[in-house]
Write a protein that holds these residues in place. Structure first.
Motif, short mmCIF file in Angstrom:
data_model
loop_
_atom_site.label_atom_id
_atom_site.label_comp_id
_atom_site.label_asym_id
_atom_site.label_seq_id
_atom_site.Cartn_x
_atom_site.Cartn_y
_atom_site.Cartn_z
N ILE A 209 78.77 -9.46 -109.18
CA ILE A 209 78.98 -9.91 -110.56
C ILE A 209 80.48 -9.98 -110.86
CG2 ILE A 209 78.67 -9.30 -112.99
CD1 ILE A 209 75.97 -8.07 -112.20
N ALA A 210 81.21 -8.95 -110.41
CA ALA A 210 82.66 -8.93 -110.64
C ALA A 210 83.33 -10.12 -109.95
CB ALA A 210 83.25 -7.61 -110.12
N PHE A 211 82.93 -10.41 -108.71
CA PHE A 211 83.55 -11.51 -107.99
C PHE A 211 83.02 -12.87 -108.45
CE2 PHE A 211 85.71 -8.61 -105.24
CZ PHE A 211 86.82 -9.34 -104.83
N MET A 212 81.89 -12.89 -109.12
CA MET A 212 81.44 -14.12 -109.75
C MET A 212 82.44 -14.55 -110.82
SD MET A 212 77.91 -14.93 -111.85
CE MET A 212 76.89 -14.19 -110.60
N GLY A 234 88.29 -25.42 -105.72
CA GLY A 234 87.02 -25.30 -105.00
C GLY A 234 86.51 -23.89 -104.87
N ALA A 235 87.39 -22.90 -105.12
CA ALA A 235 86.96 -21.50 -104.98
C ALA A 235 85.97 -21.10 -106.06
CB ALA A 235 88.18 -20.57 -105.04
N GLY A 236 85.97 -21.84 -107.19
CA GLY A 236 85.04 -21.51 -108.26
C GLY A 236 83.58 -21.59 -107.83
N ASP A 237 83.31 -22.45 -106.83
CA ASP A 237 81.92 -22.59 -106.37
C ASP A 237 81.39 -21.33 -105.70
OD1 ASP A 237 82.67 -25.36 -106.90
OD2 ASP A 237 80.81 -25.87 -105.88
N LEU A 238 82.29 -20.40 -105.36
CA LEU A 238 81.84 -19.13 -104.80
C LEU A 238 81.07 -18.31 -105.82
CD1 LEU A 238 84.99 -18.10 -102.76
CD2 LEU A 238 82.81 -18.87 -101.86
N SER A 239 81.22 -18.63 -107.10
CA SER A 239 80.43 -17.94 -108.13
C SER A 239 78.95 -18.23 -107.93
CB SER A 239 80.89 -18.35 -109.53
OG SER A 239 80.74 -19.75 -109.72
N ILE A 240 78.64 -19.38 -107.33
CA ILE A 240 77.24 -19.71 -107.03
C ILE A 240 76.70 -18.78 -105.96
CG2 ILE A 240 75.70 -21.50 -106.13
CD1 ILE A 240 77.66 -23.57 -107.29
N MET A 241 77.52 -18.53 -104.93
CA MET A 241 77.09 -17.61 -103.87
C MET A 241 76.94 -16.20 -104.42
SD MET A 241 78.72 -16.94 -100.12
CE MET A 241 77.37 -17.47 -99.05
N CYS A 242 77.89 -15.77 -105.26
CA CYS A 242 77.79 -14.45 -105.88
C CYS A 242 76.53 -14.34 -106.71
CB CYS A 242 79.02 -14.17 -106.74
SG CYS A 242 80.56 -13.98 -105.82
N ILE A 292 87.21 -2.76 -106.49
CA ILE A 292 85.85 -3.04 -106.98
C ILE A 292 84.81 -2.42 -106.05
CG2 ILE A 292 84.16 -4.89 -107.33
CD1 ILE A 292 86.47 -6.62 -108.36
N GLY A 293 85.05 -2.52 -104.76
CA GLY A 293 84.13 -1.93 -103.77
C GLY A 293 84.61 -0.58 -103.29
#
Length: 359
Positions: A209-212, A234-242, A292-293
């Motif tokens: 959630i934090a990395f989203m 393009g890095a914003g699309d990683l929120s989909i993976m998160c 975060i981790g």
């Protein structure tokens, strides 16, 4: 795929929502959650039938764990299926960052599967040799970071630190080794944490959630410039993976909550940890991931400290490592350890997010 269709056929009206990143991230959460809940019962029954006695339980561990004999492992496969299907449905198929992260997730999942399979078939908790595992992990991570660096272009080797505005160093080609180390280290840190029912699952959800949020802001030039963080197209699309990880994690937690009906196994813990590491590499927030981790970092350090000190002196720093077992040996119940560690993970996530503006 839906985003590709929206672009190809120029959808309008309500269908235009498929172009919005926030909508697709929310769709990824819901899709992976539903898939996980639907396939969960049958998947667990299949694992129980095929594995028989389930995951081997360490004789030298807490005696309360002996009651878990017969619980099937490799439940991470259920999560990987949910995440993969959800991603292929909602992602931009032309995004190299997502494919690199998927390479880590599936590759580390295969390494973890080999380890779990070896444990189940040989009825031993040792599994595949650590050296062999690390070799495959570094090869996969190195390839993924190379893909990420090529997609980044200029500035791919830049190193960023919390509280400091702008890059602190340019590692050049050495960034590939650094990024691979982050991915492998975090994958194994999550793997070491996965020792109690639900202990690793919720912190992974919290970190995702934090990395989203981080991925979304890194991929948005307005937010990135305002916060003083690197802008990565393009890095914003990683929120989909998160989001897909969050949904799959919630579905798995439904079955993994004490008493667990299935264990994640190395199949899931290595894959999820490595994926979070890859996401942090894409976003150039590797050190923020360590905050975060932080729970995973402490778990890994407790093992390193225990092994190092025991070899040097023959004495133990902790009653048992990883550190969650230390607290069990002190008399804490499993549920107490899990819930308190969840709280710590939540606080650390907030601390990590707070570094975004303090630059």
């Amino acid at each position: 795929m839906l985003y590709w269709l929206a672009e190809l056929f120029n959808f309008e009206g309500g269908w235009n929502l498929l172009r919005y990143l926030t909508f697709r991230a929310g769709g990824a959460v819901g899709t992976s959650l539903i898939i996980g809940m639907v396939i969960g019962p049958r998947f667990i029954n299949m694992l129980r039938v095929r594995q028989g006695k389930g995951q081997p339980i360490r004789d030298d561990g807490p005696q309360t764990h002996l009651a878990k004999v017969g619980t099937p492992t490799m439940g991470g496969l259920m999560m990987l299926v949910s995440i993969t299907v959800s991603l292929l449905l909602w992602m931009d198929l032309n995004n190299a960052y997502l494919w690199a992260c998927m390479l880590v997730m599936i590759g580390f999942g295969l390494v973890g599967f080999m380890d779990d399979y070896d444990k189940v078939t040989k009825r031993s908790h040792k599994g595949v040799s650590g050296k062999i595992r690390l070799l495959f992990e570094f090869l996969i991570a190195g390839l993924a970071v190379t893909i990420i660096a090529m997609a980044h272009g200029p500035g791919a080797g830049n190193l960023y630190m919390p509280f400091i505005n702008g890059p602190v160093a340019d590692l050049g080609v050495w960034y590939i080794l650094f990024g691979a180390f982050v991915i492998v280290a975090f994958g194994n840190a999550v793997n070491l944490t996965d020792g109690l029912d639900g202990l690793a699952t919720m912190p992974v959800i919290i970190a995702s959630i934090a990395f989203m949020l981080i991925a979304y802001m890194v991929g948005n030039k307005v937010y990135a410039d305002y916060l003083g963080i690197p802008f990565i197209l393009g890095a914003g699309d990683l929120s989909i993976m998160c989001g897909a990880i969050v949904g799959a994690g919630l579905a798995f937690l439904w079955f993994n909550a004490p008493p667990a009906a299935v264990f994640m196994g190395d199949t899931g813990s290595l894959a999820l940890g490595g994926t979070l590491g890859a996401i942090s590499v894409v976003a150039h927030h590797e050190f923020v991931l360590a905050v975060i981790g932080g729970l995973f970092v402490v778990e890994a350090l407790s093992v390193i400290i225990q092994v190092f000190w025991f070899k040097r002196t023959g004495k133990r720093v902790f009653r048992m490592a990883p550190i969650h077992h230390h607290f069990e040996q002190l008399g804490w119940s499993e549920t107490t350890v899990v819930v308190r560690f969840w709280i710590i993970a939540f606080v650390l996530a907030l601390a990590g997010l707070s570094t975004l503006k303090l630059r």
